[in-house]
Design an enzyme around this catalytic site. Sequence first.
Site, mmCIF file in Angstrom:
data_model
loop_
_atom_site.group_PDB
_atom_site.id
_atom_site.type_symbol
_atom_site.label_atom_id
_atom_site.label_comp_id
_atom_site.label_asym_id
_atom_site.label_seq_id
_atom_site.Cartn_x
_atom_site.Cartn_y
_atom_site.Cartn_z
ATOM 1 N N THR A 187 9.947 -1.000 4.871
ATOM 2 C CA THR A 187 10.089 -2.357 3.973
ATOM 3 C C THR A 187 9.648 -1.779 2.883
ATOM 4 O OG1 THR A 187 10.261 -3.835 5.698
ATOM 5 C CG2 THR A 187 9.954 -4.716 3.748
ATOM 6 N N PHE B 78 8.543 -3.428 -0.836
ATOM 7 C CA PHE B 78 8.051 -4.690 -1.577
ATOM 8 C C PHE B 78 7.926 -4.601 -2.833
ATOM 9 C CE2 PHE B 78 6.811 -4.616 2.960
ATOM 10 C CZ PHE B 78 6.766 -6.101 3.338
#
Length: 309
Positions: A192, A194
């Site tokens: 992921t 960010f």
Amino acid sequence: MLCYSGPLSSTQLPNSVSAGSRLRVAYQGVRGAYSEAAAEKAYPNCEAVPCDQFDAAFEAVEKWIVDRAVLPIENSLGGSIHRNYDLLLRHSLHIVGEVKLAVRHCLLANHGVRVEDLQRVLSHPQALAQCENTLTKLGLSREATDDTALAAKYVAFNKLKDTGAVASSSAAKIYGLNILAEDVQDDCDNVTRFLMLAREPIIPGVEKPFKTSIVFSLEEGPGVLFKALAVFALRQINLTKIESRPLRNQPLRASDDSNNGSKYFDYLFYVDFEASMAEERAQNALRHLKEFATFLRVLGSYPVDTTML
């Protein structure tokens, strides 16, 4: 130092924050969330402040309750987090960095509970989807929650014996759960990305790799998007991401071709490219884009995260 009994909501944001030297960083979720780990990777030794929704994290920065926010923008398996793209445009924060986090899911349960005792598992919808093959083999039904760590907290606080949670090993430690299985995700390349958000932009440099994020809109017409992307190709600037989102509160527009009779949506285009706004080629590319873009905003020019956790 502020004490938070639970995630902040937009209506619960305090009017001020006590003085302290630690950087205060907002994230969405509860303790043990992957977003908390991302915040701590981005800003070591920070005071991570949980917020119940993405909106509350944006507002916490804008109202000077926290110094930064670290929020997910895309996942290598699940794709883009569209909500945060919309919030980037709605708010006036600047992207000052990025951080990538390898997501490793664990199957958690209360102590004394075995895998064969489980009938269902709770987690965020993306986490459940990322572990679909494993959970199917185990014959477990799935129920969605707002956050992986929230699922772990619910299982622990209710002392459930037939229910597990898919969450991080950190969540297991925080909520006193047992790890029944590690790395239960179907694909090991689960990462992921960010964004690190602040009230003020950073000064872009050229001493290390930089990335720039922009959003723009265009008039409808043949080849208009091609022309927009060509301003980067002409200057050997590599695009790393392009995302389109409908322009909100805009009615359907009729085609210029009166014989056609068709209608279409107006779109915003979010683009990331590998160049610093300190570079002349990046400045020239955006100057060129402005010639036919109906709207253009630089969301941030920031160092590329070349690490992985």
